[in-house]
Scaffold this motif. Sequence first.
Motif, PDB file in Angstrom:
ATOM      1  N   LEU A 121     -30.143  17.882  44.675  1.00 37.59           N
ATOM      2  CA  LEU A 121     -30.994  16.697  44.561  1.00 37.59           C
ATOM      3  C   LEU A 121     -32.209  16.748  45.473  1.00 37.59           C
ATOM      4  O   LEU A 121     -33.132  15.945  45.310  1.00 37.59           O
ATOM      5  N   THR A 128     -34.961   9.420  42.725  1.00 40.13           N
ATOM      6  CA  THR A 128     -33.574   9.895  42.751  1.00 40.13           C
ATOM      7  C   THR A 128     -33.376  10.984  43.794  1.00 40.13           C
ATOM      8  O   THR A 128     -32.357  11.042  44.477  1.00 40.13           O
ATOM      9  N   LEU A 162     -26.308  12.603  36.135  1.00 39.04           N
ATOM     10  CA  LEU A 162     -25.715  11.898  37.270  1.00 39.04           C
ATOM     11  C   LEU A 162     -24.789  10.824  36.710  1.00 39.04           C
ATOM     12  O   LEU A 162     -25.205   9.682  36.494  1.00 39.04           O
ATOM     13  N   LYS A 165     -24.566   7.255  38.143  1.00 43.73           N
ATOM     14  CA  LYS A 165     -25.737   6.404  37.933  1.00 43.73           C
ATOM     15  C   LYS A 165     -26.082   6.253  36.455  1.00 43.73           C
ATOM     16  O   LYS A 165     -27.060   5.579  36.116  1.00 43.73           O
ATOM     17  N   LEU A 167     -27.389   8.413  34.465  1.00 48.71           N
ATOM     18  CA  LEU A 167     -28.791   8.807  34.462  1.00 48.71           C
ATOM     19  C   LEU A 167     -28.898  10.316  34.328  1.00 48.71           C
ATOM     20  O   LEU A 167     -28.003  11.059  34.739  1.00 48.71           O
ATOM     21  N   VAL A 169     -31.676  13.399  35.308  1.00 49.83           N
ATOM     22  CA  VAL A 169     -32.869  13.715  36.072  1.00 49.83           C
ATOM     23  C   VAL A 169     -33.188  15.188  35.861  1.00 49.83           C
ATOM     24  O   VAL A 169     -32.422  15.925  35.217  1.00 49.83           O
ATOM     25  N   ASP A 226     -44.037   9.718  41.996  1.00 53.37           N
ATOM     26  CA  ASP A 226     -42.910   9.617  41.072  1.00 53.37           C
ATOM     27  C   ASP A 226     -43.348   9.223  39.670  1.00 53.37           C
ATOM     28  O   ASP A 226     -42.533   9.158  38.758  1.00 53.37           O
ATOM     29  N   ASP A 382     -34.378   0.795  31.513  1.00 50.22           N
ATOM     30  CA  ASP A 382     -34.165   2.116  32.110  1.00 50.22           C
ATOM     31  C   ASP A 382     -35.200   3.119  31.602  1.00 50.22           C
ATOM     32  O   ASP A 382     -35.657   3.987  32.354  1.00 50.22           O
TER      33      ASP A 382
END
Length: 410
Positions: A121, A128, A162, A165, A167, A169, A226, A382
Amino acid sequence: MFEAETVWEFSMADRVKFGTGAIDELAAELDDLDCSAAMVVTDEGVFAAGIADEVIDALPDDAEHAVFSDVQPDPSVDVYEAAVEFAAEFDPDVIVGVGGGSSLDVAKTTGIVHEHGGDILDYVAPPTGEGKAIPDPGVPTIAVPTTSGTGSETSPVTVISLPDKKLKVGISSRHQYPNLAVIDPALTVSLPPGPTAASGMDALTHAIEAFTTRPYDAKPRPDSPDERPDYDGRNPFTDQLARKAIDLISDNLRRAVNNGEDLEARRNMALASMLAGIAFTNAGVGATHAIAYPVAGEYHTPHGETVATLLPEVMRFNAPSAFERYGEIAELMGENVDGLSRDERADRAAEAVSKLSDDVGIPQGIEAFGVDEDAIEQLAADTMEIQRILVGNPRRVEQTDVEGILRRSL
């Protein structure tokens, strides 16, 4: 003097070996790399099918090898961490990824982290991750795809799930390009119809979104790190690659799904996947991918199926900003658009995508994944967090727009 934004850039993997029998040239490539310790990254299915053995058999006689076969579809950060730990114990000087995009992604990032240290990460963009820059290439990596869809073999991007979460990434860096992609269509012959269809629709989505994303001289450049886009926008070179990929997929995906032994169709799909992969890693993608990430993160759906179910409605939403391009897509997919208005031509493209998706057995709505009306608002919220992808979409996207796309995709 030209303004900076009128200059476009293009990049891809160092080298590609393509064609039936390309795997036979792997031995010479490993020898050229002075390989003495090769780590093979794959999944249990590919390993059980014996495809990884072709890589092992190609190793120099005095080379050691170790196989990490614990890659899962849409690999979680835990899978990546396990691969990095495996590499730390074995200390490879070459990493060979064999399989679908998941195996190739894990191989690429394992090579980076093994070489430069840190946690997975650390290299993921904020908020994130830490957004740590990758300073140089990692362990030399060779990508051997056994599917035709993700384009990971010629991509600098890896996708990480992830689960906690809900999610997905990514890590994107030019230093993650494989040193070599060995694309042998014969390795895809054993791929079952379902994964063949899903991976093929993934490649089609890459090509269509690369062809319709904002051009290189009209893509916003947000100040926030970001929110900065991963890609530079479409350009004349990516347009040509995307056109050819759309044409090839339209002509060959049905054949590859219905007869896996059709080597001509398999070859054309492998070529289309490569072309689409190179196109989108330079031009970028759009709202289809941005919406697909939270859907897949929440419902654990295959990426290819997810984008395939969302793509037609995203195309209809985007049409007012790219009528001519969607009309051309309709023609590339074999539609007769003579005498149609620009609106009708664009809609015909979305219809062609739906028809192809249906013909190869892809669900015709996200309701099949468990998505319902109650989930739409959160999924849309999201999606809006993924501005690094959305900035490339040809039409500005608001949360209410995403909610509408999701509803029409049910």
